[in-house]
Design a protein around this motif. Structure first.
Motif, PDB file in Angstrom:
ATOM      1  N   GLU A 328       0.815  -1.210   0.000  1.00 21.26           N
ATOM      2  CA  GLU A 328       0.000   0.000   0.000  1.00 21.26           C
ATOM      3  C   GLU A 328       0.853   1.266   0.000  1.00 21.26           C
ATOM      4  OE1 GLU A 328      -3.282   0.561  -0.088  1.00 21.26           O
ATOM      5  OE2 GLU A 328      -3.847  -1.544  -0.242  1.00 21.26           O
ATOM      6  N   THR A 329       1.885   1.312   0.841  1.00 24.16           N
ATOM      7  CA  THR A 329       2.606   2.564   1.079  1.00 24.16           C
ATOM      8  C   THR A 329       3.906   2.692   0.297  1.00 24.16           C
ATOM      9  OG1 THR A 329       3.832   1.650   2.970  1.00 24.16           O
ATOM     10  CG2 THR A 329       1.656   2.606   3.411  1.00 24.16           C
ATOM     11  N   GLY A 330       4.495   1.575  -0.137  1.00 20.77           N
ATOM     12  CA  GLY A 330       5.761   1.648  -0.854  1.00 20.77           C
ATOM     13  C   GLY A 330       6.963   1.867   0.039  1.00 20.77           C
ATOM     14  N   GLN A 331       6.816   1.692   1.323  1.00 23.05           N
ATOM     15  CA  GLN A 331       7.961   1.778   2.232  1.00 23.05           C
ATOM     16  C   GLN A 331       7.703   0.890   3.438  1.00 23.05           C
ATOM     17  OE1 GLN A 331       8.299   5.862   3.495  1.00 23.05           O
ATOM     18  NE2 GLN A 331       6.715   5.650   5.060  1.00 23.05           N
ATOM     19  N   ILE A 332       8.766   0.602   4.181  1.00 23.41           N
ATOM     20  CA  ILE A 332       8.631  -0.235   5.365  1.00 23.41           C
ATOM     21  C   ILE A 332       9.489   0.348   6.473  1.00 23.41           C
ATOM     22  CG2 ILE A 332      10.489  -1.827   4.675  1.00 23.41           C
ATOM     23  CD1 ILE A 332       8.683  -4.084   5.867  1.00 23.41           C
ATOM     24  N   THR A 333       8.942   0.363   7.671  1.00 24.40           N
ATOM     25  CA  THR A 333       9.628   0.928   8.830  1.00 24.40           C
ATOM     26  C   THR A 333      10.001  -0.195   9.788  1.00 24.40           C
ATOM     27  OG1 THR A 333       8.365   2.983   8.638  1.00 24.40           O
ATOM     28  CG2 THR A 333       9.476   2.559  10.737  1.00 24.40           C
ATOM     29  N   ILE A 334      11.288  -0.278  10.115  1.00 27.30           N
ATOM     30  CA  ILE A 334      11.794  -1.276  11.052  1.00 27.30           C
ATOM     31  C   ILE A 334      12.010  -0.576  12.392  1.00 27.30           C
ATOM     32  CG2 ILE A 334      13.558  -2.994  11.498  1.00 27.30           C
ATOM     33  CD1 ILE A 334      11.974  -3.480   8.961  1.00 27.30           C
ATOM     34  N   SER A 335      11.273  -0.994  13.406  1.00 24.45           N
ATOM     35  CA  SER A 335      11.367  -0.368  14.725  1.00 24.45           C
ATOM     36  C   SER A 335      11.944  -1.363  15.717  1.00 24.45           C
ATOM     37  CB  SER A 335       9.984   0.098  15.199  1.00 24.45           C
ATOM     38  OG  SER A 335       9.476   1.109  14.348  1.00 24.45           O
ATOM     39  N   ARG A 336      13.004  -0.945  16.393  1.00 29.47           N
ATOM     40  CA  ARG A 336      13.618  -1.727  17.446  1.00 29.47           C
ATOM     41  C   ARG A 336      13.759  -0.838  18.678  1.00 29.47           C
ATOM     42  NH1 ARG A 336      12.135  -4.816  14.328  1.00 29.47           N
ATOM     43  NH2 ARG A 336      13.259  -6.488  13.229  1.00 29.47           N
ATOM     44  N   ALA A 337      14.151  -1.414  19.791  1.00 25.57           N
ATOM     45  CA  ALA A 337      14.241  -0.640  21.024  1.00 25.57           C
ATOM     46  C   ALA A 337      15.213   0.524  20.888  1.00 25.57           C
ATOM     47  CB  ALA A 337      14.658  -1.546  22.184  1.00 25.57           C
ATOM     48  N   ALA A 338      16.353   0.283  20.225  1.00 25.68           N
ATOM     49  CA  ALA A 338      17.377   1.318  20.135  1.00 25.68           C
ATOM     50  C   ALA A 338      17.462   1.976  18.766  1.00 25.68           C
ATOM     51  CB  ALA A 338      18.745   0.725  20.488  1.00 25.68           C
ATOM     52  N   HIS A 339      16.773   1.413  17.762  1.00 27.68           N
ATOM     53  CA  HIS A 339      16.910   1.928  16.408  1.00 27.68           C
ATOM     54  C   HIS A 339      15.545   1.959  15.731  1.00 27.68           C
ATOM     55  CE1 HIS A 339      21.279   1.464  16.687  1.00 27.68           C
ATOM     56  NE2 HIS A 339      21.058   0.247  17.153  1.00 27.68           N
ATOM     57  N   GLN A 340      15.391   2.875  14.815  1.00 23.18           N
ATOM     58  CA  GLN A 340      14.250   2.901  13.906  1.00 23.18           C
ATOM     59  C   GLN A 340      14.758   3.306  12.535  1.00 23.18           C
ATOM     60  OE1 GLN A 340      11.036   5.550  14.856  1.00 23.18           O
ATOM     61  NE2 GLN A 340       9.617   4.538  13.479  1.00 23.18           N
ATOM     62  N   ALA A 341      14.389   2.539  11.526  1.00 23.37           N
ATOM     63  CA  ALA A 341      14.904   2.807  10.184  1.00 23.37           C
ATOM     64  C   ALA A 341      13.773   2.642   9.179  1.00 23.37           C
ATOM     65  CB  ALA A 341      16.055   1.854   9.846  1.00 23.37           C
ATOM     66  N   GLU A 342      13.776   3.494   8.161  1.00 23.00           N
ATOM     67  CA  GLU A 342      12.819   3.414   7.071  1.00 23.00           C
ATOM     68  C   GLU A 342      13.547   3.009   5.799  1.00 23.00           C
ATOM     69  OE1 GLU A 342      10.517   6.871   6.493  1.00 23.00           O
ATOM     70  OE2 GLU A 342       9.405   6.690   8.383  1.00 23.00           O
ATOM     71  N   PHE A 343      12.994   2.015   5.102  1.00 21.86           N
ATOM     72  CA  PHE A 343      13.557   1.560   3.837  1.00 21.86           C
ATOM     73  C   PHE A 343      12.489   1.678   2.756  1.00 21.86           C
ATOM     74  CE2 PHE A 343      16.011  -0.901   6.990  1.00 21.86           C
ATOM     75  CZ  PHE A 343      17.293  -0.505   6.623  1.00 21.86           C
ATOM     76  N   PRO A 344      12.878   2.046   1.540  1.00 23.66           N
ATOM     77  CA  PRO A 344      11.901   2.079   0.445  1.00 23.66           C
ATOM     78  C   PRO A 344      11.493   0.676   0.046  1.00 23.66           C
ATOM     79  CG  PRO A 344      14.106   2.489  -0.399  1.00 23.66           C
ATOM     80  CD  PRO A 344      14.227   2.431   1.110  1.00 23.66           C
ATOM     81  N   ALA A 345      10.264   0.525  -0.441  1.00 23.85           N
ATOM     82  CA  ALA A 345       9.767  -0.807  -0.815  1.00 23.85           C
ATOM     83  C   ALA A 345       8.725  -0.675  -1.912  1.00 23.85           C
ATOM     84  CB  ALA A 345       9.176  -1.526   0.401  1.00 23.85           C
ATOM     85  N   ARG A 346       9.055   0.063  -2.974  1.00 20.95           N
ATOM     86  CA  ARG A 346       8.147   0.228  -4.106  1.00 20.95           C
ATOM     87  C   ARG A 346       8.488  -0.854  -5.128  1.00 20.95           C
ATOM     88  NH1 ARG A 346       3.586   2.413  -3.786  1.00 20.95           N
ATOM     89  NH2 ARG A 346       4.432   4.334  -2.904  1.00 20.95           N
TER      90      ARG A 346
END
Length: 508
Positions: A328-346
């Motif tokens: 739906e969004t074309g991106q994915i967000t990886i959330s961890r206790a110490a890190h958060q990262a966004e990666f493209p996914a189109r």
């Protein structure tokens, strides 16, 4: 001078924030200390740098207190990319190389114990960040990494094979250094690279699935192929990337930068669509990404390319549900206790599955031995919300042996890709994106229906029990069918073909 400052870059998802490497030599008890939230891999640089300097014939300050600070202190640093800047900082602090010659460059590279430079991950991300921030500095990287970084036009990149190459290039003019030594400036890569891949003409018959793939390629739609084993589902999927238009420079850089994060980018495949086909035993983390620090998974590695999931119901249920948000969004967000990262996914999803556990429901060659309950359980492994997000659901039927041997070759990939390119040009000129990305008011604007077409669509939606999402996806599919036909308005024939492209599981 006992203090030297060198510029480098870390990696944080697709970002490459600048890092200042400060090296200070002081009198006192001999030691080698690394500070600045350094990971274990970075701290091990002490041993690599010491051995590399000595084995290269350079002086190491055994009688000094060495302090290396990686600033900013709150930014996590990982991998061996800081070996080269640390080694140069020690040499500059000792006066073996001029410290003022370091300011116009950014350095990254892992050192072997003999002083050879080894490639680092994320060279493209570093080069992209340097261009966007307009620092005006050149990059010095190991040779393989420099070839990657040179794909970013507008940056100056030098490649070196050994620590001594870098040291010699930093020496002032007239110091007696041979002219043929030192680093090598990398030439910018050409915009176009020849694309190679299997041809669609190899697949005999299967006119319906081929048409479905043409529509999916033209509009950027996801596809699910359902059929018995050996009907050509995998062959069709492997040829799908060849139907897509070539990547423009920015899209190619985004795709290559994600691949570079895991060290799987091949410069020989520059501007070619990536094709990822993970095994059905892949975990949710393998598909979505994760770890500490977070790294991209198969979904992001297929950015601007094709993600092929064969034997779709055999994937773990949790792994399949990971696909819902990126579709739906074309991106994915990886959330961890110490890190958060966004990666493209189109990406474009191409999935394949058998219609039942034994695989032969509807086959002409063998009888299916599965009970209706077993078929229902098997197809029920795919949740309704996930199927709702897959635009095209097409049946790939088996072809009789005698017919298969007599069938001529079909259309080539190049012929179909030409029609796809024309349809995409219409979409981009009309709305600035592919039809699959239309949403909200844009659907009403670009997918208008007359009274006859509207009544036909409403009757089909009521009979088939569609959700609002399914209704919108049929409209977008019909818009793509019309674009391939060169039509400006949606007709009943366009809607009818779009409806047939979403009924594979219901028909089995």
């Amino acid at each position: 001078m006992s203090l030297a400052v060198i510029h480098s870059r870390a990696l944080a998802a697709l970002q490459a924030p600048p890092v200042t490497v400060e090296v200070h030599l002081a009198n006192g008890l001999p030691s080698f200390t690394l500070v600045g939230l350094a990971d274990t891999e970075v701290k091990e640089a002490r041993e690599r740098v010491r051995a590399a300097l000595l084995n290269s014939g350079l002086e190491f300050p055994h009688n000094k207190r060495i302090t290396v600070n990686l600033a900013p202190a709150d930014l996590p640093k990982e991998s061996g990319r800081f070996d080269l800047p640390i080694a140069l900082g020690i040499l500059a602090a000792q006066g073996q190389i001029p410290a003022d010659a370091l300011g116009g460059y950014e350095f990254a590279g892992e050192l072997s114990l003999a002083g050879d430079l080894r490639p680092v991950r994320g060279a493209l991300a570093m080069s992209l960040a340097l261009r966007r921030q307009g620092e005006g500095r050149a990059m010095v990287l190991p040779m393989d990494s420099a070839r990657e970084a040179s794909l970013v036009h507008g940056t100056v990149v030098y490649g070196a094979r050994h620590l001594l190459d870098v040291v010699q290039s930093l020496q002032p003019a007239g110091s007696g250094v041979p002219d043929d030594s030192g680093w090598v400036r990398q030439q910018e890569a050409p915009d176009d690279m020849p694309a190679t891949g299997p041809d669609l003409r190899d697949v005999k018959g299967q006119a319906g699935p081929k048409r479905a793939l043409e529509i999916a390629a033209a509009g950027g739609h996801s596809v699910l192929m359902v059929g018995p084993p050996g009907t050509g589902k995998s062959m069709l999927a492997q040829r799908f990337a060849g139907l897509l238009p070539p990547l423009d420079t920015e899209a190619a850089l985004e795709s290559a930068a994600v691949l570079s994060l895991v060290g799987s980018f091949d410069p020989a495949r520059w501007r070619q669509r990536v094709f990822r086909a993970p095994h059905h035993s892949a975990s949710p983390v393998a598909l979505a990404g994760g770890g500490s620090p977070p790294r991209p998974g198969e979904i992001s590695l297929a950015h601007h390319g094709v993600l092929f999931l064969d034997e779709l119901p055999e994937f773990p249920r949790a792994a399949l549900e990971v696909l819902r948000e990126p579709l739906e969004t074309g991106q994915i967000t990886i959330s961890r206790a110490a890190h958060q990262a966004e990666f493209p996914a189109r990406f474009q999803l191409i999935a394949a599955m058998n219609p039942c556990p034994c695989g032969y429901l509807g086959s002409r060659q063998r009888l299916c031995r599965c009970s209706p309950e077993a078929v229902s359980r098997y197809q029920g492994k795919l949740s309704g919300p996930l199927l709702d997000r897959i635009d095209v659901q097409v049946e790939v039927a088996s072809v009789a042996h005698d017919e298969l041997l007599k069938l001529p070759e079909g259309e080539s990939t190049a012929a179909v890709a030409e029609r796809v390119a024309r349809a995409r040009e219409r979409q981009l000129a009309r709305q600035g994106c592919t039809n699959a990305l239309l949403h909200g008011a844009l659907i009403d604007t670009h997918c208008p229906l007359d009274d006859t077409a509207s009544r036909f669509l409403q009757a089909a939606a009521a009979r088939l029990g569609w959700s609002a999402r399914s209704l919108h996806r049929v409209l977008k599919l019909a818009r793509t069918v019309a674009d391939l036909a060169g039509a400006d308005t949606l007709a009943v024939a366009h809607l009818a073909e779009a409806i047939q492209l979403r009924r594979a599981l219901q028909a089995t």
